[in-house]
Scaffold this active site. Sequence first.
Site, mmCIF file in Angstrom:
data_model
loop_
_atom_site.group_PDB
_atom_site.id
_atom_site.type_symbol
_atom_site.label_atom_id
_atom_site.label_comp_id
_atom_site.label_asym_id
_atom_site.label_seq_id
_atom_site.Cartn_x
_atom_site.Cartn_y
_atom_site.Cartn_z
ATOM 1 N N ASP A 22 0.831 -1.209 0.000
ATOM 2 C CA ASP A 22 0.000 0.000 0.000
ATOM 3 C C ASP A 22 0.863 1.255 0.000
ATOM 4 O OD1 ASP A 22 -2.348 1.408 -0.032
ATOM 5 O OD2 ASP A 22 -2.808 1.119 2.088
ATOM 6 N N HIS A 39 2.449 3.464 -9.058
ATOM 7 C CA HIS A 39 2.203 2.043 -9.337
ATOM 8 C C HIS A 39 3.390 1.435 -10.082
ATOM 9 C CE1 HIS A 39 -1.704 2.351 -7.654
ATOM 10 N NE2 HIS A 39 -2.248 3.052 -8.632
ATOM 11 N N LEU A 133 10.984 -20.434 -4.120
ATOM 12 C CA LEU A 133 9.951 -19.597 -3.497
ATOM 13 C C LEU A 133 8.595 -19.777 -4.176
ATOM 14 C CD1 LEU A 133 9.268 -17.098 -1.598
ATOM 15 C CD2 LEU A 133 9.704 -15.692 -3.616
HETATM 16 C C1 IPE Z 1 -5.518 -2.797 -0.331
HETATM 17 O O1 IPE Z 1 -5.144 -1.470 -0.459
HETATM 18 C C2 IPE Z 1 -5.457 -3.486 -1.652
HETATM 19 C C3 IPE Z 1 -4.121 -3.665 -2.216
HETATM 20 C C4 IPE Z 1 -2.986 -3.277 -1.683
HETATM 21 C C5 IPE Z 1 -4.076 -4.363 -3.466
HETATM 22 P P1 IPE Z 1 -6.226 -0.317 -0.662
HETATM 23 O O2 IPE Z 1 -5.448 0.951 -0.744
HETATM 24 O O3 IPE Z 1 -7.109 -0.634 -1.792
HETATM 25 O O4 IPE Z 1 -7.057 -0.418 0.678
HETATM 26 P P2 IPE Z 1 -7.997 0.659 1.400
HETATM 27 O O5 IPE Z 1 -8.979 1.137 0.364
HETATM 28 O O6 IPE Z 1 -7.108 1.755 1.863
HETATM 29 O O7 IPE Z 1 -8.608 -0.095 2.524
HETATM 30 C C1 IPE Z 2 -1.494 0.256 -3.422
HETATM 31 O O1 IPE Z 2 -1.306 1.614 -3.444
HETATM 32 C C2 IPE Z 2 -1.737 -0.297 -4.801
HETATM 33 C C3 IPE Z 2 -3.077 -0.869 -4.989
HETATM 34 C C4 IPE Z 2 -4.052 -0.794 -4.140
HETATM 35 C C5 IPE Z 2 -3.293 -1.553 -6.231
HETATM 36 P P1 IPE Z 2 -2.520 2.641 -3.440
HETATM 37 O O2 IPE Z 2 -2.889 2.941 -4.852
HETATM 38 O O3 IPE Z 2 -3.625 2.145 -2.600
HETATM 39 O O4 IPE Z 2 -1.838 3.910 -2.787
HETATM 40 P P2 IPE Z 2 -2.486 4.913 -1.751
HETATM 41 O O5 IPE Z 2 -3.046 4.108 -0.627
HETATM 42 O O6 IPE Z 2 -3.528 5.685 -2.485
HETATM 43 O O7 IPE Z 2 -1.332 5.772 -1.328
HETATM 44 MG MG MG Z 3 -4.104 2.350 -0.657
#
Ligand code: IPE
Ligand code: IPE
Ligand code: MG
Length: 244
Positions: A22, A39, A133
Amino acid sequence: MALAPAYDEPSNPPVHVAIIMDGNGRWAKARGLPRFAGHQRGAEAVREAVEGASSLGIRYLTLYAFSSENWKRPETEVNDLMGLLRVYVNRELADLHRNDVRLRFIGDHAALPSDIQNLITGAQDRTRDNSGLNLVIALNYGGHNEIVNACRELASEVKAGRIEPGEIDELAFAAHLSTNGIPDPDLLIRTSGEQRLSNFLPWQLAYSELAFVDTLWPDFTQEHLAKAVADFQKRERRYGATTA
Ligand code: IPE
Ligand code: IPE
Ligand code: MG
């Protein structure tokens, strides 16, 4: 695949580490870049995690790549994420295979673009016999949905007269989850400072140790993984029993 110098090779590494990757969006925002840039860098960090896990002797690494809730994001971002997955698998598969990594995908794949479904099947088939792995990618994964599906399958078996309701125990139930055959995670790491599961492996994480780290996913390195593992190794897991 050098191990972080600050940490000795652990004698007893966790068997299974799961990571909620995240913070890509916040990483990009802090630099005035579009979310896509976050990303993209996040996909690079996956290589760090995979190499780190291999060096540390971790047997299973499960990465949350796209949740069943992530469809709520703008279509352009969803497309960007799918595009990066294509690039990642196409670019890394040969290397992963050479490094004896076995790839497995969990989640509801029927809703994914058909070329991605083919990519998944191809990658799983190609690496099926590898013994290094186990890299598990959760893609369009949702834990509640996984549990409901398991219930449906078991209900069908009962209806067909193949099993009795009383025969459904925890083992039988777990066999109907997408993680069948994979030990439950010993350690869950979530980056970016958020402290929630976001529908990730709710059944499987019941007794996992949790590590919430402030690092944003694109900045996550092998050293961060080694530190989380070293911290994990200092913990005492009790499973409800008294201390030794
Ligand atoms: C969880 O992260 C999903 C992934 C890392 C793939 P999100 O950023 O989507 O989660 P919320 O919305 O903050 O709970
Ligand atoms: C995690 O990073 C990637 C996915 C959920 C696919 P985010 O896109 O959720 O990044 P934040 O949470 O907005 O910083
Ligand atoms: Mg996120």
